[in-house]
Design an enzyme around this catalytic site. Structure first.
Site, PDB file in Angstrom:
ATOM      1  N   ASP A 221       0.828  -1.205   0.000  1.00  0.00           N
ATOM      2  CA  ASP A 221       0.000   0.000   0.000  1.00  0.00           C
ATOM      3  C   ASP A 221       0.867   1.261   0.000  1.00  0.00           C
ATOM      4  O   ASP A 221       1.814   1.366   0.787  1.00  0.00           O
ATOM      5  CB  ASP A 221      -0.883   0.061   1.248  1.00  0.00           C
ATOM      6  CG  ASP A 221      -1.756  -1.167   1.451  1.00  0.00           C
ATOM      7  OD1 ASP A 221      -1.341  -2.269   1.059  1.00  0.00           O
ATOM      8  OD2 ASP A 221      -2.853  -1.015   2.009  1.00  0.00           O
ATOM      9  N   HIS A 223      -1.117   4.403  -0.521  1.00  0.00           N
ATOM     10  CA  HIS A 223      -2.172   5.244   0.066  1.00  0.00           C
ATOM     11  C   HIS A 223      -1.936   6.750  -0.064  1.00  0.00           C
ATOM     12  O   HIS A 223      -1.996   7.487   0.926  1.00  0.00           O
ATOM     13  CB  HIS A 223      -2.375   4.890   1.529  1.00  0.00           C
ATOM     14  CG  HIS A 223      -3.367   3.778   1.736  1.00  0.00           C
ATOM     15  ND1 HIS A 223      -4.658   3.830   1.246  1.00  0.00           N
ATOM     16  CD2 HIS A 223      -3.263   2.587   2.376  1.00  0.00           C
ATOM     17  CE1 HIS A 223      -5.295   2.716   1.581  1.00  0.00           C
ATOM     18  NE2 HIS A 223      -4.464   1.935   2.254  1.00  0.00           N
ATOM     19  N   ASP A 250      -4.123  -0.489  -3.301  1.00  0.00           N
ATOM     20  CA  ASP A 250      -4.257   0.636  -2.370  1.00  0.00           C
ATOM     21  C   ASP A 250      -3.237   1.735  -2.662  1.00  0.00           C
ATOM     22  O   ASP A 250      -2.488   2.186  -1.793  1.00  0.00           O
ATOM     23  CB  ASP A 250      -4.163   0.172  -0.907  1.00  0.00           C
ATOM     24  CG  ASP A 250      -5.459  -0.488  -0.433  1.00  0.00           C
ATOM     25  OD1 ASP A 250      -6.309  -0.816  -1.290  1.00  0.00           O
ATOM     26  OD2 ASP A 250      -5.622  -0.686   0.784  1.00  0.00           O
ATOM     27  N   ASP A 253      -6.476   6.919  -1.704  1.00  0.00           N
ATOM     28  CA  ASP A 253      -7.253   7.112  -0.466  1.00  0.00           C
ATOM     29  C   ASP A 253      -6.335   7.390   0.727  1.00  0.00           C
ATOM     30  O   ASP A 253      -5.190   6.981   0.777  1.00  0.00           O
ATOM     31  CB  ASP A 253      -8.153   5.912  -0.151  1.00  0.00           C
ATOM     32  CG  ASP A 253      -9.466   5.940  -0.899  1.00  0.00           C
ATOM     33  OD1 ASP A 253      -9.845   7.025  -1.401  1.00  0.00           O
ATOM     34  OD2 ASP A 253     -10.136   4.896  -0.998  1.00  0.00           O
ATOM     35  N   ARG A 254      -6.910   8.084   1.685  1.00  0.00           N
ATOM     36  CA  ARG A 254      -6.277   8.466   2.952  1.00  0.00           C
ATOM     37  C   ARG A 254      -5.211   9.542   2.762  1.00  0.00           C
ATOM     38  O   ARG A 254      -5.376  10.652   3.194  1.00  0.00           O
ATOM     39  CB  ARG A 254      -5.715   7.244   3.689  1.00  0.00           C
ATOM     40  CG  ARG A 254      -6.803   6.282   4.144  1.00  0.00           C
ATOM     41  CD  ARG A 254      -6.280   5.344   5.209  1.00  0.00           C
ATOM     42  NE  ARG A 254      -7.289   4.428   5.705  1.00  0.00           N
ATOM     43  CZ  ARG A 254      -8.147   4.700   6.676  1.00  0.00           C
ATOM     44  NH1 ARG A 254      -8.137   5.876   7.256  1.00  0.00           N
ATOM     45  NH2 ARG A 254      -9.028   3.807   7.069  1.00  0.00           N
ATOM     46  N   ASN A 282      -8.428  -3.123  -2.166  1.00  0.00           N
ATOM     47  CA  ASN A 282      -9.805  -2.840  -1.735  1.00  0.00           C
ATOM     48  C   ASN A 282     -10.116  -1.341  -1.772  1.00  0.00           C
ATOM     49  O   ASN A 282     -11.275  -0.942  -1.713  1.00  0.00           O
ATOM     50  CB  ASN A 282     -10.069  -3.401  -0.333  1.00  0.00           C
ATOM     51  CG  ASN A 282      -9.267  -2.708   0.749  1.00  0.00           C
ATOM     52  OD1 ASN A 282      -8.045  -2.647   0.684  1.00  0.00           O
ATOM     53  ND2 ASN A 282      -9.941  -2.186   1.756  1.00  0.00           N
ATOM     54  N   HIS A 283      -9.068  -0.486  -1.893  1.00  0.00           N
ATOM     55  CA  HIS A 283      -9.317   0.960  -2.017  1.00  0.00           C
ATOM     56  C   HIS A 283      -9.357   1.424  -3.465  1.00  0.00           C
ATOM     57  O   HIS A 283      -9.549   2.620  -3.701  1.00  0.00           O
ATOM     58  CB  HIS A 283      -8.285   1.752  -1.218  1.00  0.00           C
ATOM     59  CG  HIS A 283      -8.655   1.874   0.229  1.00  0.00           C
ATOM     60  ND1 HIS A 283      -9.402   2.922   0.733  1.00  0.00           N
ATOM     61  CD2 HIS A 283      -8.410   1.043   1.269  1.00  0.00           C
ATOM     62  CE1 HIS A 283      -9.585   2.740   2.032  1.00  0.00           C
ATOM     63  NE2 HIS A 283      -8.988   1.611   2.382  1.00  0.00           N
ATOM     64  N   HIS A 331      -3.789  -8.539  -3.055  1.00  0.00           N
ATOM     65  CA  HIS A 331      -3.843  -7.481  -2.057  1.00  0.00           C
ATOM     66  C   HIS A 331      -4.226  -7.990  -0.667  1.00  0.00           C
ATOM     67  O   HIS A 331      -3.573  -7.663   0.328  1.00  0.00           O
ATOM     68  CB  HIS A 331      -4.825  -6.389  -2.488  1.00  0.00           C
ATOM     69  CG  HIS A 331      -4.878  -5.258  -1.510  1.00  0.00           C
ATOM     70  ND1 HIS A 331      -3.837  -4.365  -1.352  1.00  0.00           N
ATOM     71  CD2 HIS A 331      -5.815  -4.898  -0.595  1.00  0.00           C
ATOM     72  CE1 HIS A 331      -4.136  -3.500  -0.399  1.00  0.00           C
ATOM     73  NE2 HIS A 331      -5.324  -3.801   0.080  1.00  0.00           N
ATOM     74  N   ARG A 381     -12.013  -6.854  10.390  1.00  0.00           N
ATOM     75  CA  ARG A 381     -12.447  -5.629   9.725  1.00  0.00           C
ATOM     76  C   ARG A 381     -13.958  -5.510   9.636  1.00  0.00           C
ATOM     77  O   ARG A 381     -14.483  -4.437   9.336  1.00  0.00           O
ATOM     78  CB  ARG A 381     -11.912  -5.593   8.289  1.00  0.00           C
ATOM     79  CG  ARG A 381     -10.430  -5.588   8.184  1.00  0.00           C
ATOM     80  CD  ARG A 381      -9.986  -5.720   6.739  1.00  0.00           C
ATOM     81  NE  ARG A 381      -8.545  -5.898   6.649  1.00  0.00           N
ATOM     82  CZ  ARG A 381      -7.672  -4.906   6.551  1.00  0.00           C
ATOM     83  NH1 ARG A 381      -8.086  -3.667   6.514  1.00  0.00           N
ATOM     84  NH2 ARG A 381      -6.380  -5.161   6.480  1.00  0.00           N
ATOM     85  N   HIS A 408      -2.302  -4.732   2.447  1.00  0.00           N
ATOM     86  CA  HIS A 408      -3.613  -4.556   3.090  1.00  0.00           C
ATOM     87  C   HIS A 408      -3.571  -4.200   4.569  1.00  0.00           C
ATOM     88  O   HIS A 408      -4.567  -3.758   5.122  1.00  0.00           O
ATOM     89  CB  HIS A 408      -4.410  -5.853   2.877  1.00  0.00           C
ATOM     90  CG  HIS A 408      -5.881  -5.787   3.158  1.00  0.00           C
ATOM     91  ND1 HIS A 408      -6.671  -4.698   2.834  1.00  0.00           N
ATOM     92  CD2 HIS A 408      -6.735  -6.705   3.692  1.00  0.00           C
ATOM     93  CE1 HIS A 408      -7.929  -4.962   3.160  1.00  0.00           C
ATOM     94  NE2 HIS A 408      -7.987  -6.152   3.686  1.00  0.00           N
TER      95      HIS A 408
END
Length: 479
Positions: A221, A223, A250, A253-254, A282-283, A331, A381, A408
């Site tokens: 990730d 991110h 990923d 995002d964030r 997943n993002h 991922h 999660r 992840h």
């Protein structure tokens, strides 16, 4: 008079609070868990552990701990708050709404709670509206988008491209992004369209080798932490014809430079289709992008259509990469069914399902996590599941693999080797969200297919906070 167990447990809680203050969430969880083992009737132990789980994105565990705290003390406002935040993170807005309402009722002067309640209500209405107008198979976002006729005005001060990507354009783009500039919207559309077509044509599981005099680097990730991505390239070299990269989902995002990361990785993919490989995370999905900042960032820096074409390109990304028939890189992780094989991944038609949904092979590839206990367990999660070392061992043996490589999850050292060496997690966003004191890592692989781990630290970045472009502030707050 307090019992000796309670006093010992409270001392452990104090140590947990200290670790929490140092942003060492796993150590804090360990202390809170020890406190609970000593004395399991104190709600703050569970509520504090829930907050750590939120920090580590273990939202299912956070919901469970906050619920336990409320069973012990139904008036414990912080536990309602934390359960609401955790449910929001896994898009369970209606459950979150009830808890935000409870917090506002108990603390009518709490301005932050009122704001979050209003935002949650807005999200619930928006989702219900979108569901009502949903069409089965929406047209391509590229339809009616006449990229060729878009004009780049004379005042544009960057390098230009015609119909092919160039290294000169990429070098200039990196400098622009470092200086807070954008590239022209026409080039954004050109890059996304070119890469969408490239990755759409790739198999669901890309299969690559590492030939003599070549190497491959696997990153986890990133991110939206663009300056940390540049640090990876500074330490390890930029993608070339002899040095390929695999980014394991990923990208966005964030972090608040998600468009910059996505455009840079895509530009390299266009320039060198076999020099960079991209797995979906997943993002790289609509529901996450609407909450965690990428949609808002696209709108703020470019426009809504840019988000829509990015979304379409994300749904075209492969879901896994097989390296030299030894390592499966995906991922999230493994599956709810032991019978799943590499052939099942090969046969999966990802183009029939643009978003992963709440069940099925695609969802599990993007969302699952390893656990230390044997067998399978509920997801920490609240989405997907967890798989133990025996599950990993069987999968690897059945498919002739040495290990799976996944991402992840934050790892404090940037990577972790688990399940007797058969499950490797790599995470490439150091000092994640500016709030976790973790390192980043990447994995270098040469022709011998041995794994070499390199750990690195975060680098400074301009003063723009994570989630700066999120559509709402519903995921912030530390009550």
């Amino acid at each position: 008079m307090a019992s000796p167990d309670f006093e010992a447990a409270t001392a452990l809680k104090v140590q947990g609070n200290k670790a929490f203050g140092q942003h060492d969430w796993p150590t804090a969880i360990d202390f809170y868990t020890q406190a609970i083992d000593k004395y399991d009737r104190e709600p703050s132990f569970f509520s504090n552990r829930a907050q750590c789980h939120i920090k580590l994105e273990a939202y299912g565990f956070a919901v469970a701990d906050a619920t336990k705290a409320l069973e012990l003390d139904p008036s414990y406002t912080k536990a309602y708050w934390r359960r609401a935040l955790a449910n929001t993170a896994i898009l369970h807005y209606k459950d979150a709404l009830k808890d935000f309402k409870t917090v506002v009722r108990k603390e009518p002067g709490n301005r932050d709670a009122k704001i979050k309640l209003a935002e949650c209500e807005k999200l619930v209405r928006r989702l219900e509206f979108e569901k009502a107008i949903e069409i089965g198979d929406p047209p391509s976002a590229f339809e009616g988008l006449d990229i060729d006729s878009m004009a780049v005005d004379a005042s544009y001060d960057g390098v230009r491209i015609e119909n092919e990507m160039t290294q000169e354009f990429i070098d200039d783009m990196i400098e622009r992004f470092k200086n807070g500039k954008k590239i022209h919207r026409k080039y954004v559309f050109q890059i996304i369209k070119a890469v969408k077509d490239l990755v759409y044509a790739e198999p669901t599981m890309v299969e690559v080798g590492v030939e003599q005099d070549r190497r491959l680097t696997v990153c986890g990730d990133t991110h939206g932490q663009f300056f940390d991505l540049l640090e990876i390239f500074r330490l390890n070299g930029y993608p070339t014809d002899t040095h390929a990269y695999l980014f394991n989902g990923d990208f966005v995002d964030r972090g608040s430079w998600s468009t910059e990361i996505a455009l840079l990785l895509y530009a390299y993919k266009w320039l060198r289709p076999n020099g960079i490989f991209l797995n979906r995370g997943n993002h790289e999905t609509d529901d996450m992008n609407k909450v965690y900042g990428f949609e808002g960032e696209c709108r703020a820096k470019y426009n809504e259509t840019v988000f829509k074409v990015f979304s379409e390109s994300f749904s075209a990304l492969p879901l896994a990469t097989l390296i030299g028939d030894k390592y499966l890189v995906l991922h999230g992780g493994l599956f709810s069914d032991d019978k799943i094989t590499l052939d099942d991944i090969r046969k999966l038609n990802r183009h029939n399902q643009r978003q992963p949904g709440q069940q099925g092979l695609m969802m599990e590839m993007l969302w699952t996590d390893p656990q230390t206990e044997p067998g399978r367990g509920p997801s920490k999660r609240g989405v997907g599941l967890q798989f133990g070392p025996d599950i990993t061992k069987r999968f690897c043996e059945n498919n002739g693999l040495e290990a799976i490589i996944r991402s992840h999850e934050v790892r404090m050292e940037g990577y972790e080797v688990e399940h007797d060496g058969r499950c490797i997690t790599v995470f490439s966003a150091p000092k994640y969200c500016d709030s976790t004191e973790n390192k980043g890592a990447f994995i270098k692989i040469g022709p011998e297919l041995k794994l070499e781990y390199q750990v690195f630290d975060a680098v400074p970045h301009p003063d723009i906070k994570p989630m700066a472009y999120a559509q709402n502030s519903i995921m912030s707050g530390t009550m």
